[in-house]
Design a protein around this motif. Structure first.
Motif, mmCIF file in Angstrom:
data_model
loop_
_atom_site.group_PDB
_atom_site.id
_atom_site.type_symbol
_atom_site.label_atom_id
_atom_site.label_comp_id
_atom_site.label_asym_id
_atom_site.label_seq_id
_atom_site.Cartn_x
_atom_site.Cartn_y
_atom_site.Cartn_z
ATOM 1 N N LEU A 1 0.834 -1.202 0.000
ATOM 2 C CA LEU A 1 0.000 0.000 0.000
ATOM 3 C C LEU A 1 0.875 1.261 0.000
ATOM 4 C CD1 LEU A 1 -2.855 1.174 0.090
ATOM 5 C CD2 LEU A 1 -2.711 1.095 2.601
ATOM 6 N N THR A 2 1.951 1.235 0.769
ATOM 7 C CA THR A 2 2.875 2.376 0.811
ATOM 8 C C THR A 2 3.485 2.616 -0.572
ATOM 9 O OG1 THR A 2 3.398 1.875 3.123
ATOM 10 C CG2 THR A 2 4.920 3.325 1.963
ATOM 11 N N VAL A 3 3.963 1.543 -1.205
ATOM 12 C CA VAL A 3 4.549 1.652 -2.552
ATOM 13 C C VAL A 3 3.508 2.178 -3.539
ATOM 14 C CG1 VAL A 3 5.446 0.296 -4.504
ATOM 15 C CG2 VAL A 3 6.346 -0.067 -2.201
ATOM 16 N N TYR A 4 2.301 1.649 -3.458
ATOM 17 C CA TYR A 4 1.229 2.061 -4.376
ATOM 18 C C TYR A 4 0.867 3.536 -4.186
ATOM 19 C CZ TYR A 4 -3.369 2.429 -6.514
ATOM 20 O OH TYR A 4 -4.433 2.834 -7.264
ATOM 21 N N LEU A 5 0.624 3.948 -2.937
ATOM 22 C CA LEU A 5 0.220 5.333 -2.666
ATOM 23 C C LEU A 5 1.310 6.340 -3.045
ATOM 24 C CD1 LEU A 5 -1.663 4.917 0.737
ATOM 25 C CD2 LEU A 5 -2.658 5.322 -1.532
ATOM 26 N N LEU A 6 2.549 5.966 -2.830
ATOM 27 C CA LEU A 6 3.663 6.868 -3.147
ATOM 28 C C LEU A 6 4.134 6.722 -4.593
ATOM 29 C CD1 LEU A 6 5.806 6.492 0.094
ATOM 30 C CD2 LEU A 6 4.277 8.375 -0.526
ATOM 31 N N GLN A 7 3.552 5.767 -5.306
ATOM 32 C CA GLN A 7 3.979 5.464 -6.674
ATOM 33 C C GLN A 7 5.489 5.249 -6.729
ATOM 34 O OE1 GLN A 7 2.335 8.647 -9.043
ATOM 35 N NE2 GLN A 7 0.282 7.776 -8.939
ATOM 36 N N TRP B 1 11.437 6.314 -1.296
ATOM 37 C CA TRP B 1 12.143 5.126 -0.840
ATOM 38 C C TRP B 1 12.452 5.204 0.652
ATOM 39 C CZ3 TRP B 1 11.847 0.593 -2.409
ATOM 40 C CH2 TRP B 1 12.729 -0.374 -1.964
ATOM 41 N N VAL B 2 12.680 6.400 1.176
ATOM 42 C CA VAL B 2 12.875 6.573 2.619
ATOM 43 C C VAL B 2 11.628 6.079 3.361
ATOM 44 C CG1 VAL B 2 13.100 8.284 4.487
ATOM 45 C CG2 VAL B 2 14.538 8.460 2.443
ATOM 46 N N ALA B 3 10.457 6.444 2.860
ATOM 47 C CA ALA B 3 9.207 6.024 3.498
ATOM 48 C C ALA B 3 9.033 4.509 3.441
ATOM 49 C CB ALA B 3 8.014 6.719 2.841
ATOM 50 N N VAL B 4 9.278 3.923 2.271
ATOM 51 C CA VAL B 4 9.136 2.472 2.121
ATOM 52 C C VAL B 4 10.141 1.747 3.017
ATOM 53 C CG1 VAL B 4 9.333 0.536 0.501
ATOM 54 C CG2 VAL B 4 8.183 2.645 -0.208
#
Length: 178
Positions: free
Chosen positions: A53-59, A137-140
């Motif tokens: 979901l994080t990857v998807y939302l942040l594209q 990428w920091v967020a992921v």
């Protein structure tokens, strides 16, 4: 490349030196036991929906398999997993879980604060991934750090977090591009 063996030897010697000097009670080694495998896999499975979901939302990535030939994907995933487990995950999990998370948890007398701080630092180390600054990428990576840290908590060993970390990277490199 055989140069990775020299890097692996230096990582191992450095970790053992820190463990000896600091007197850390870390269960260090290359091969996870059955409990550490189970906890690492469980943490990976829990990470998938949150990380996805994080990857998807942040594209942060797109679905793009590493090979158009279906039967090569498991071979690629297995190769990436074991290569990553014993080189990169070993070093990064020692630093962030086996050392920093423990140190910060003790300093602040809070396992949760140590977990969060080590996870955020883990994310920040990934700032130059692909390009600088890569805040997605920091967020992921910070989210991954939380799940690796929880695996470390549950197992009492960084080998469980190594399994989680390596499974995520193997999945990423096998199926995603970003």
């Amino acid at each position: 490349q055989l140069a990775v063996l020299g890097k692996l030897a230096w990582i191992h010697v450095s970790v053992l030196a820190v463990l000896s000097v600091r007197g850390w009670n870390e269960r260090y080694g290359f091969i996870p036991d059955a409990r550490e495998w189970r906890i690492g896999i469980e943490s990976y499975l829990l990470f998938l929906p949150v990380g996805g979901l994080t990857v998807y939302l942040l594209q942060a990535a797109r679905f793009r398999p590493a090979s158009p030939v279906w039967w090569k994907l498991p071979l690629i995933a297995i190769g990436v997993f074991f290569g990553f487990l014993w080189v990169v995950a070993l070093a990064e999990e020692f630093v962030f879980r086996g050392f920093l998370q423990q140190l910060l948890s003790r300093a602040w007398n809070s396992k949760l604060a140590g977990l969060i701080a080590a996870s955020l630092l883990f994310g920040m180390v990934h700032l130059p991934f692909r390009h600088f600054p890569n805040w997605r990428w920091v967020a992921v990576a910070s989210v991954l750090g939380l799940f690796c840290g929880i695996a470390y908590w549950r197992a009492g060993s960084m080998r469980a977090s190594m399994v989680t970390h390596a499974l995520v990277v193997a999945t990423w490199r096998t199926f995603l591009n970003g």
